[in-house]
Design a protein around this motif. Structure first.
Motif, PDB file in Angstrom:
ATOM      1  N   ARG A 138     -10.676  13.421 -17.429  1.00 19.79           N
ATOM      2  CA  ARG A 138      -9.673  12.456 -16.956  1.00 19.79           C
ATOM      3  C   ARG A 138      -8.705  13.163 -16.020  1.00 19.79           C
ATOM      4  O   ARG A 138      -8.113  14.182 -16.379  1.00 19.79           O
TER       5      ARG A 138
ATOM      6  N   LEU B 109     -13.502   3.652 -17.888  1.00 22.81           N
ATOM      7  CA  LEU B 109     -12.528   4.582 -18.483  1.00 22.81           C
ATOM      8  C   LEU B 109     -11.290   4.743 -17.608  1.00 22.81           C
ATOM      9  O   LEU B 109     -10.208   5.072 -18.105  1.00 22.81           O
TER      10      LEU B 109
ATOM     11  N   ASP C 231      -9.126   1.946 -18.858  1.00 24.56           N
ATOM     12  CA  ASP C 231      -8.741   2.085 -20.272  1.00 24.56           C
ATOM     13  C   ASP C 231      -9.501   3.287 -20.835  1.00 24.56           C
ATOM     14  O   ASP C 231     -10.692   3.172 -21.131  1.00 24.56           O
ATOM     15  N   PHE C 232      -8.798   4.440 -20.979  1.00 19.61           N
ATOM     16  CA  PHE C 232      -9.472   5.656 -21.439  1.00 19.61           C
ATOM     17  C   PHE C 232      -9.576   5.625 -22.960  1.00 19.61           C
ATOM     18  O   PHE C 232      -8.793   6.240 -23.685  1.00 19.61           O
ATOM     19  N   SER C 233     -10.555   4.874 -23.444  1.00 15.95           N
ATOM     20  CA  SER C 233     -10.766   4.779 -24.893  1.00 15.95           C
ATOM     21  C   SER C 233     -12.242   4.547 -25.160  1.00 15.95           C
ATOM     22  O   SER C 233     -12.978   4.042 -24.291  1.00 15.95           O
ATOM     23  N   ALA C 234     -12.666   4.927 -26.357  1.00 13.99           N
ATOM     24  CA  ALA C 234     -14.068   4.720 -26.738  1.00 13.99           C
ATOM     25  C   ALA C 234     -14.397   3.226 -26.730  1.00 13.99           C
ATOM     26  O   ALA C 234     -15.507   2.821 -26.394  1.00 13.99           O
ATOM     27  N   ALA C 235     -13.399   2.387 -27.084  1.00 14.15           N
ATOM     28  CA  ALA C 235     -13.631   0.945 -27.114  1.00 14.15           C
ATOM     29  C   ALA C 235     -13.983   0.420 -25.727  1.00 14.15           C
ATOM     30  O   ALA C 235     -14.801  -0.510 -25.589  1.00 14.15           O
TER      31      ALA C 235
ATOM     32  N   ALA D 205     -18.830   8.153 -26.174  1.00 16.04           N
ATOM     33  CA  ALA D 205     -17.719   7.772 -27.059  1.00 16.04           C
ATOM     34  C   ALA D 205     -17.143   8.999 -27.767  1.00 16.04           C
ATOM     35  O   ALA D 205     -15.914   9.157 -27.875  1.00 16.04           O
TER      36      ALA D 205
ATOM     37  N   VAL E 276     -15.029  10.989 -25.288  1.00 20.69           N
ATOM     38  CA  VAL E 276     -13.751  10.328 -24.989  1.00 20.69           C
ATOM     39  C   VAL E 276     -12.774  10.528 -26.146  1.00 20.69           C
ATOM     40  O   VAL E 276     -11.588  10.837 -25.939  1.00 20.69           O
ATOM     41  N   LYS E 277     -13.278  10.400 -27.378  1.00 26.16           N
ATOM     42  CA  LYS E 277     -12.399  10.592 -28.546  1.00 26.16           C
ATOM     43  C   LYS E 277     -11.887  12.025 -28.616  1.00 26.16           C
ATOM     44  O   LYS E 277     -10.748  12.277 -29.046  1.00 26.16           O
TER      45      LYS E 277
END
Lengths: 167, 263
Positions: free
Chosen positions: B192, B218, B221-225, B257, B260-261
């Protein structure tokens, strides 16, 4: 090719054919047969030796590549009849059965102490043994042996670089 | 092994002249891919040119927004280097996952990317970290450097000298390791930056590649979701004895995922 080697403290210059693997030089030319060939494909770690203190699979390095470096094999660890603390720990903790993987395990164990210190925990040892295969023990006693050997090295001040009384 | 000549040059100029001395030549760095290939006669060089003695090919330094790592720097060195850990801890984590301790003691950054095995770890990191590959003849952006299975922008005899990684705000690598070879069945490196997100994938296809749809999702929205269920077309992915293309496509999403986490 002229190659300068210090093996278990003995400095020498040898004429070495470039295609000679380090393990071939050790076993076939120098009769240091304690270093074993398990797989010859960089997987099993039975051929591990210390090169300037780092464990390396001697089946995957040319003898000419270690020009000017210090190599310690399993034969270079004991001081006469007195085993290196890591060797003694393998004996005490029953860290071997058939013994084929043991030279590489002992060498890997000594480097684990260099990397993590004498208080290294069992999980770290297990992780750092990923380059060594044993087909007998299930590893539990090997991990116990290395942990005991690490403690003993801390108490005796034994070097984790592999130098011995010969050096 | 089949016989070959061996040269131990001390400079890039001497290495280049040893390489062009006649017959098929190969550079050797750590040798942990090349020597097994020679043993099995996949490679049959007449001359090996050892880069270990060439001055100036090791070392790690930080310069502005770049972390520079010399081509002959080993994975073991990268894994414990304080500058790497301070600037790009994701790269520290990646280095610790390469091979095993003995392989990491010998294997080098330059050797990996000159060979460009489709399941090697570093190519994913170079793509995600917007790296620059410097050679004895010039410089390449990572996006131009990797050109598919075992193929790179390097000309015959060209030597990688160092790699400059762009320092991200955050990054991480997640890898599903083959349990015997420890190569990536699939590995995903996520980085990121202030101006966007870059995702490099290795192991899944015929060469490392970026994943534009994941990068776009990402960036918002930088999230696994944000990337849950994001499809990757298996048509372009590898099927071999270890895993099928559809499994690799699914695994890429799982590794994405996880990365990212962890970032």
């Amino acid at each position: 090719m002229q190659t300068r080697l210090t093996i278990n403290g003995n400095a020498q210059t040898r004429e070495v054919a470039p295609a000679t693997l380090l393990v071939e030089l050790l076993r076939d030319e120098l009769a240091l047969t304690g270093t074993h060939i398990g797989c010859d494909t960089s997987q099993c770690g039975a051929c591990n030796v210390l090169i300037d203190g780092q464990s390396v699979k001697s089946c995957t390095i040319l003898a000419v590549q270690v020009d000017g470096k210090a190599i310690t094999t399993i034969e270079g660890l004991a001081d006469g009849d007195t085993l290196h603390p890591m060797q003694a720990a393998f004996k005490e903790a029953h860290g071997l059965q058939c013994g084929f993987c043991t030279p590489g395990m002992v060498i890997a164990g000594i480097e684990i102490v260099r990397r993590h210190g004498p208080d290294v925990d069992a999980a770290t040892i297990a992780h750092d043994l990923e380059g060594n295969l044993c087909r007998c023990t299930g590893y539990m006693n090997i991990i116990k042996a290395i942990q005991a050997g690490a403690r003993a090295m801390g108490q005796t001040g034994a070097s984790a670089m592999g130098e011995t009384a010969h050096a | 092994m089949r016989d070959f000549e061996y040269a131990r040059p001390a400079s890039l100029a001497d290495a280049a002249s040893a390489f062009s001395g006649g017959g098929e030549a190969a550079f050797i760095a750590g040798g942990h891919t090349l020597l097994p290939a020679i043993k099995s006669r996949l490679r049959m060089p007449d001359t090996l040119v050892d880069l270990a003695g060439v001055a100036g090919l090791t070392g790690i330094s930080s310069d502005g927004d770049r972390l520079w790592i010399g081509a002959m720097t080993t994975h073991a060195t990268v894994a414990v280097d304080a500058t790497v850990a301070a600037k790009i801890p994701g790269l520290t984590g990646m280095a610790k996952l390469i091979g095993d301790p003995q392989v990491r003691n010998r294997g080098t950054l330059g050797g990996v990317i000159a060979n460009n095995d489709p399941a090697a770890d570093y190519p994913a990191a170079l793509l995600a970290l917007d790296a620059i590959v410097d050679t004895d003849r010039g410089s390449y952006a990572a996006d131009d450097y990797f050109q598919g299975m075992f193929a790179t922008a390097l000309a015959d005899g060209e030597i990688v000298t160092r790699v400059g990684f762009r320092v991200p705000l955050a990054s991480a690598y997640a890898k599903f390791r083959h349990p015997a070879s420890r190569y990536a069945v699939v590995g995903v490196y996520v980085a990121r930056f202030a101006d966007g997100v870059r995702v490099g994938v290795t192991g899944a296809g015929p060469g490392a590649f970026r994943w534009p749809e994941a990068e776009a999702a990402l960036a918002t929205d930088f999230s696994a979701a944000a990337v849950a269920g994001l499809p990757l077309d298996p048509a372009d992915l590898n099927t071999d004895i270890h895993a099928g293309a559809e499994y690799r496509a699914h695994l890429a999403g799982v590794m994405l995922a996880d990365a990212v986490k962890a970032a």
